[in-house]
Design an enzyme around this catalytic site. Structure first.
Site, PDB file in Angstrom:
ATOM      1  N   SER A 240      22.389   1.261  23.535  1.00 37.60           N
ATOM      2  CA  SER A 240      22.440   1.029  24.981  1.00 37.60           C
ATOM      3  C   SER A 240      21.092   1.268  25.655  1.00 37.60           C
ATOM      4  CB  SER A 240      23.505   1.923  25.624  1.00 37.60           C
ATOM      5  OG  SER A 240      23.355   3.268  25.219  1.00 37.60           O
TER       6      SER A 240
ATOM      7  N   ASP B 139      22.371  11.006  33.661  1.00 36.93           N
ATOM      8  CA  ASP B 139      22.710  10.053  32.608  1.00 36.93           C
ATOM      9  C   ASP B 139      22.095  10.499  31.286  1.00 36.93           C
ATOM     10  OD1 ASP B 139      23.841   6.946  32.863  1.00 36.93           O
ATOM     11  OD2 ASP B 139      22.608   7.278  31.086  1.00 36.93           O
TER      12      ASP B 139
ATOM     13  N   HIS C 282      20.600   8.389  29.330  1.00 34.06           N
ATOM     14  CA  HIS C 282      19.572   7.408  28.982  1.00 34.06           C
ATOM     15  C   HIS C 282      18.237   7.673  29.668  1.00 34.06           C
ATOM     16  CE1 HIS C 282      23.409   5.264  28.210  1.00 34.06           C
ATOM     17  NE2 HIS C 282      22.744   4.787  27.178  1.00 34.06           N
TER      18      HIS C 282
END
Length: 379
Positions: free
Chosen positions: A284, A194, A196
């Site tokens: 996010s 990912d 993130h």
């Protein structure tokens, strides 16, 4: 050995067979669409029919998923590559292409965005807010050992240039890179598949924010582990390989819950009588429950947190939403945490402070727009 003429004939028949099979596989979704779709002729006249037909064929075309998986498998096995947007590293680590490349447009966007950062902080300070920038470093900075790809000079120096410009503009910021580097020995601070940070990365940054703000704290929060869930990262969308081909798709993700211990806070929140003193504005990294950043902030700050965070819209969109809302002018909201990924600052974003002659745009931002200097430790 097959003679050349026979081989050419065989290839021709195989090609025709593939084309015919593809045609047959389209008959069902197209026929089913016209049988089940009401008012098809009216939709055709309005220009809606073709778009709906395309969506239906994409959903029901039997060869679509196998074809996509076949090309993805071939690309990965032969070149260890995915679709444009992802870079495949070692040990099943995936990285975003945005973390590696820097050009003249990046330079121009960075200058504009840093000037906007300084001007926006000026606006917030004019509203009586104390602002703390939370720059999120690129994932490759923490896990360069799993990616042997070269990085452009401009991209390599980006974090230092951003934090240096913040210091030159007298904007407080948290050295998230240092915090995450020190915590990396405890576990993964970014998700493997990912873009993130992981809950651990969010947790150590929240602790760093609390050290920078040093709020007295008026409430007590506790965070507890809920369960471990299998998680597939957003970068896997660029690598739609078959099962067993490519990186291991699922990785463990611990889910957390943060709750107030004091009953008075719960009653005030229920009645709407209390407004948190801290606002979190971001992307996010802050918005997604998976990382639990706002929950860790509540625990570390001993204060409730207002969240103005948007997914896939960039840090400026969230700040515009905050400034357009009532909390920006409410005296009870005294602190603004602005989470900004470093890679977002080299992308085109709609400005926050628009007026060319706005008092904050005329403010001397030092080297923010000139991009000079080297970052100093976060304050």
């Amino acid at each position: 050995m097959i003679p050349m003429k026979q081989a050419s004939l065989l290839n021709g028949w195989l090609f025709l067979a593939v084309i015919f099979a593809g045609f047959l596989s389209l008959l069902y979704p197209v026929g089913h669409f016209f049988v089940t779709e009401p008012a098809a002729w009216q939709q055709f006249r309005q220009g809606e029919l073709v778009r709906k037909l395309e969506r239906r064929v994409d959903e029901e075309f039997v060869l679509r998923k196998p074809s996509i998986a076949f090309w993805a498998d071939t690309s990965f096995l032969l070149f260890k590559a995915g679709r444009p947007g992802v870079l495949v590293g070692e040990k099943d680590w995936l990285f975003s292409r945005e973390e590696y490349y820097y050009d003249s447009r990046s330079e121009r966007f960075l200058a504009d965005n840093l000037a906007q950062l300084a001007a926006t902080v000026c606006v917030l300070e004019g509203l009586g807010k104390q602002v703390l920038l939370v720059p999120v470093p690129a994932k490759r900075r923490l896990y360069a050992q799993w990616s042997a790809r070269p990085v452009s000079t401009g991209m390599d120096a980006l974090y230092q240039r951003i934090t240096g410009a913040l210091s030159d503009s007298h904007i407080a910021w948290v050295d998230t890179l240092g915090l995450m580097q020190r915590a990396a020995s405890q576990g993964a601070v970014f998700m493997r598949t990912d873009t993130h940070w992981s809950p651990l990365g969010a947790q150590v940054v929240a602790a760093g924010v609390a050290l920078n703000l040093s709020l007295p704290g008026s409430h007590h929060y506790e965070t507890r582990e809920l369960r471990v869930e299998p998680y597939e990262g957003d970068l896997l969308r660029y690598l739609p390989t078959s099962e067993g081909v490519g990186p291991v798709r699922k990785e463990p993700l611990m889910r957390y819950e943060t709750a107030a211990v004091d009953q008075m806070l719960d009653a005030q929140a229920l009645l709407g009588d209390d407004l948190p003193p801290v606002a979190l504005v971001g992307t996010s990294y802050s918005a997604m429950d998976e990382w639990h950043f706002s929950g860790f902030l509540k625990q570390q700050l001993s204060e409730d947190v207002l969240v103005y965070a948007l997914e896939a819209q960039g840090p400026f969109a969230a700040m515009r939403e905050f400034l357009d809302g009532p909390a920006a002018r409410d005296e009870r909201v005294r602190y603004v945490l602005w989470e900004v990924p470093e890679r977002a600052l080299i992308q085109s974003m709609e400005p926050i402070v628009r007026e060319e002659h706005h008092a904050c745009m005329d403010r001397d931002t030092g080297h923010a727009a000139e991009l000079a200097g080297v970052g100093s430790p976060g304050r």
